[in-house]
Design a protein around this motif. Structure first.
Motif: not given
Length: 388
Positions: A2-4, A136-139, A154-170, A191-192
């Motif tokens: 998990t990365t913040l 797993h990413i929190a922002i 936009i970064a959250a969506r971009f990263l989930s696509r190009v790095r296949n990371v899981l966005i835990e929440d913003i 995250k909603g």
């Protein structure tokens, strides 16, 4: 892992230092700190912290606690923040000391102010380069410059696509919502917004290929019983194998479930979803087939356009004869009759055969259409206008 990721903007400096705020995360967790990311790090206990800021961001707030009273490097950092001249070399030593206190790595990503498209794209590239697949990413966007939360989304969506990371929440510490009685600041979870983008993506996907099964998982996440939500997948399959009556039956059941579903996002997108499957509400089979022909033409699926157009015309002819549309022999008889009586119908059949088999048609007009998409689209529109 998990990365913040915490964005640093300008701090609000008061006579006694940077302004503190008491952040309420849940019933059992409150922290009073000058920078929200410090409290969020304590709350989430990530494996890594990435600080993202500009040459004028409040880096000194994060690193102040790790410095000794005689630490000239902190004074140098404070001066660099004030003059907007912070560089990567200046951050390295401070990040190392903060890593020791927190017990996990701290990386600093120095960005420009992302004022234009080039800067914004560069920021996304820097974040992607800082992450590995599967993290797993929190922002945290609390203290970022005001335009960066939009870019973070936009970064959250971009990263989930190009790095296949899981966005835990913003996360966002909403200082302007501070409770006057308790002096506590609520912590919002955003995250909603990503889920809303998932629905927008699903609409776009459906408009492209007509596969409404993309809504199945979203409806289940929105609270619809999974068994009802998955009916959409079965309905989509039935349509894909040209079993329209089976698709109609299952899709009608799905629409009934959607009409009574009260999940926040399902309710929001219900009118759009219902509009996109309006063909199922047509009273006659022939009307449904012809409606799908027009829908697939809009999606540039020319083979399915010709299939549904031909089938719709045959069904309509059987209805005119008061026959049984499901009867194979009657459908073949109606097809032959239409081909004998109507040259345009024969042309449509030749086009369907050429599209289905990938072979050059013996009919010159049909062969020309397969070399010119604009001409093909206009021809199909004409077939629909003249025949349907």
């Amino acid at each position: 892992m998990t990365t913040l990721i915490s964005f640093l903007g300008k701090g609000r400096y008061e006579k006694d230092g940077y302004r503190n705020a008491k952040y309420r995360f849940d019933e059992a967790f409150v922290r009073e700190v000058p920078f929200f990311g410090l409290a969020l790090n304590d709350y989430l206990k990530p494996d890594r912290l990435i600080l993202v800021g500009t040459s004028g961001s409040m880096w000194d707030v994060f690193f102040e606690r790790e410095a000794s009273q005689s630490d000239d490097s902190l004074l140098e950092l404070i001066e660099a923040v004030e003059s907007d001249t912070v560089d990567a070399a200046l951050l390295d030593g401070h990040a190392g000391r903060l890593s020791e206190r927190l017990g996990h790595p701290v990386d600093c990503v120095l960005i420009d102010y992302a004022r234009d498209e080039a800067g914004q794209a560069k920021l996304l590239g820097q974040l992607a380069a800082s992450l590995t697949e599967g993290e797993h990413i929190a922002i945290d966007v609390t203290h970022s410059f005001r335009h960066l939360p939009m870019l973070a989304l936009i970064a959250a969506r971009f990263l989930s696509r190009v790095r296949n990371v899981l966005i835990e929440d913003i996360y966002y510490g909403a200082y302007d919502m501070k409770d006057a009685a308790s002096d506590e600041v609520p912590v919002l979870r955003l995250k909603g917004m990503l889920k809303m983008l998932d629905w927008v993506d699903a609409l776009s996907s459906y408009d492209k290929d007509g596969d409404y099964s993309v809504f199945s998982g979203l409806l289940a996440e929105d609270g619809m019983p999974e068994g009802l939500a998955r009916i959409l997948e079965s309905a989509a399959f039935q349509e894909r194998v040209n079993h329209l009556e089976g698709a109609k039956q299952k899709l009608s059941a799905s629409l009934q479930a959607i009409a009574t579903h009260h999940g926040p996002l399902g309710s929001l997108f219900r009118p759009e979803l219902e509009a996109r499957v309006a063909w199922v509400r047509k009273p006659e089979r022939g009307q449904r087939e012809l409606a799908l022909a027009e829908a697939y033409l809009a999606r540039r699926d020319y083979l399915r356009t010709t299939i549904f157009l031909l089938e719709g015309l045959i069904t309509r002819e059987i209805d005119r004869r008061k026959g049984i549309s499901k009867n194979r022999d009657e459908r073949e008889e109606a097809r032959k009759a239409l081909g004998q009586d109507n040259k345009q119908f024969r042309k449509l059949e030749w086009l369907r055969n050429a599209l289905a088999h990938g072979q050059r048609s013996q009919d010159n007009d049909t062969a020309k259409l397969l070399n010119d998409e604009d001409a093909l689209r206009e021809a199909l529109k004409r077939f629909i206008r003249v025949l349907a």
